[in-house]
Design an enzyme around this catalytic site. Structure first.
Site, PDB file in Angstrom:
ATOM      1  N   TYR A 142       6.030   8.431  -7.920  1.00  9.38           N
ATOM      2  CA  TYR A 142       5.862   9.886  -7.977  1.00  9.38           C
ATOM      3  C   TYR A 142       7.032  10.574  -8.684  1.00  9.38           C
ATOM      4  CZ  TYR A 142       2.226   9.114  -4.496  1.00  9.38           C
ATOM      5  OH  TYR A 142       1.116   8.680  -3.835  1.00  9.38           O
ATOM      6  N   LYS A 189       4.396  -4.948  -2.136  1.00  7.58           N
ATOM      7  CA  LYS A 189       3.520  -5.731  -3.008  1.00  7.58           C
ATOM      8  C   LYS A 189       4.428  -6.690  -3.789  1.00  7.58           C
ATOM      9  CE  LYS A 189      -0.576  -6.509  -4.812  1.00  7.58           C
ATOM     10  NZ  LYS A 189      -1.639  -7.157  -4.051  1.00  7.58           N
ATOM     11  N   ASP A 221      -2.193  -4.583   0.354  1.00  8.95           N
ATOM     12  CA  ASP A 221      -3.655  -4.741   0.421  1.00  8.95           C
ATOM     13  C   ASP A 221      -4.067  -5.304   1.773  1.00  8.95           C
ATOM     14  OD1 ASP A 221      -2.178  -6.864  -0.498  1.00  8.95           O
ATOM     15  OD2 ASP A 221      -3.661  -7.594  -1.915  1.00  8.95           O
ATOM     16  N   ASP A 245       1.684   6.929   1.268  1.00  9.41           N
ATOM     17  CA  ASP A 245       0.753   8.040   1.094  1.00  9.41           C
ATOM     18  C   ASP A 245      -0.652   7.592   1.514  1.00  9.41           C
ATOM     19  OD1 ASP A 245      -0.551  10.289   0.262  1.00  9.41           O
ATOM     20  OD2 ASP A 245       0.062  10.188  -1.827  1.00  9.41           O
TER      21      ASP A 245
END
Ligand code: NAD
Length: 354
Positions: A142, A189, A221, A245
């Protein structure tokens, strides 16, 4: 104790719900012999109307001098036409930045009385679900550079993290897990992303300093799946801005009712910004029907994390549970056989049960 709390009711239902949280905090102060001084200021659309900007320097300074800040919600159609740089939401972003908060705390608790609002199968709710998601708030994709190729047919967003940013967030996670059930799940990740490998190395390095906390690592995931398949396994989860988020909204959907969910944004000291996760609900504003419990429970987080008043925080949370046990519901969480109450009455009921 004496504490100064800035309140920022904001827009639409903001003032209605904030008034109930203040009432509940005043009841806590009266019961436990504390003195809370409330200093009400404008933020968002209310500030645009009064001063032409969504956050004034005076308001930010007052927030930075207070022990804690309690917010309602900002924004709404009245200010849709305002230029982008002066929109109500910009006031909130500037406030978070100006207060130096970098950790967003989202508890996900399923109140047994409201389990019918939870979209999960009842057998998944046999074990209590009490998760604290800690999302990093100031780094990640972001805040990286972003650009579009000259021909407009490809685009890039940079994801960046420094070890310092990971460390300060992770330390908060370790500390909170140590005060709860001692389990920390770090979500990343790391099988693909370099930022995630740095994230994981940093958490691993710190883990030796917190021997009482059991750390696990999970790819995002899998974490998204596990939150639905077996949510009771989680105690504290820490993750980056982007993954947080998504996972924190997923956890809100599991809890089932937007109006019930509190949040806190914390920095390096104890000062924090506390607000419900929902918006200003323009569709129901001014009718005294909004659910104030998310804001009231944000008040409990304020007592716990900014004022260090754990007993009082627990008392406020218990008062909310009692009101739900007695069958009182605002319209958004109403189910057959329950007693419908408005926003003010809900605030009165909670305050009376502290
Ligand atoms: P919203 O959260 O305001 O409302 C979504 C739905 O949930 C509406 O039907 C609303 O009536 C209901 N709802 C929300 N809070 C409720 C409560 N406490 N009790 C009962 N029902 C409740 O989301 P939106 O409609 O997308 O956004 C409205 C405005 O709020 C927009 O201007 C948006 O930018 C702003 N917003 C502000 C914040 C914030 O202040 N942090 C967060 C999200 C949205």
């Amino acid at each position: 104790m004496k504490a100064r709390i800035v309140t920022l009711p904001g827009d639409y239902i903001g003032p209605e719900i904030t008034a109930q949280a203040v009432k509940a905090l005043e009841a806590v102060a009266a019961k436990y012999g504390h003195e809370f001084l409330f200093d009400e200021r404008r933020l968002g659309g209310a500030s645009i109307d009064a001063y032409g900007v969504p956050l004034t320097e005076e308001t930010l300074a007052a927030c930075n001098e207070a022990d804690a800040v309690l917010m309602g919600s900002v924004g709404g159609p009245k200010w849709d036409g305002v230029e982008a740089a002066r929109r109500p939401e910009k006031g909130l972003l500037a406030l978070r930045k100006g207060m130096g908060v970098f950790a967003n705390l989202r508890p996900c608790t399923i109140h047994p009385q409201l389990s019918s609002a939870c979209p999960l199968r009842p057998e998944l709710l046999k074990e209590p679900i009490d998760i604290l998601i800690l999302r990093e708030l100031t780094g990640d994709i972001y805040f990286g550079r972003r650009w579009r190729a000259e021909d407009g047919r490809s685009a890039t967003d940079e994801m960046a993290y420094s070890a310092m940013e990971v460390e300060r967030l992770a330390r908060k996670g370790f500390e909170m897990a140590g005060k709860r059930r001692g389990r920390l799940c770090s979500v990343d990740k790391a099988n693909v992303l370099e930022c995630s490998r740095l994230w994981r190395e940093t958490v691993e390095r710190l883990s030796g300093e917190y021997p009482d906390v059991e750390v696990t690592y999970m790819y995002v995931d899998n974490a998204a799946m596990q939150l639905i398949l077996h949510p009771a396994q989680f105690d504290v989860m820490i993750t980056g801005n982007l993954f947080g988020d998504i996972l924190s909204d997923e956890s809100a959907a599991i809890a089932g009712s937007l109006g019930m969910m509190p949040s806190a944004s914390l920095g390096s000291g104890t000062r924090g910004l506390y607000e419900p996760i929902h918006g200003s609900a323009p569709d129901i504003a001014g009718r005294d029907i909004a659910n104030p419990l998310g804001t009231i429970l944000s008040g409990a987080l304020l007592l716990r994390h900014s004022l260090g008043l754990e007993k009082e925080a627990a008392a406020l949370e218990r008062a909310v549970e009692r009101v739900l046990d007695e069958g009182y519901r605002t319209a958004d969480i109403l189910s057959p056989g329950m007693k419908k109450v408005g926003c003010t009455q809900m605030g009165d009921l909670v305050a009376a049960r502290i």
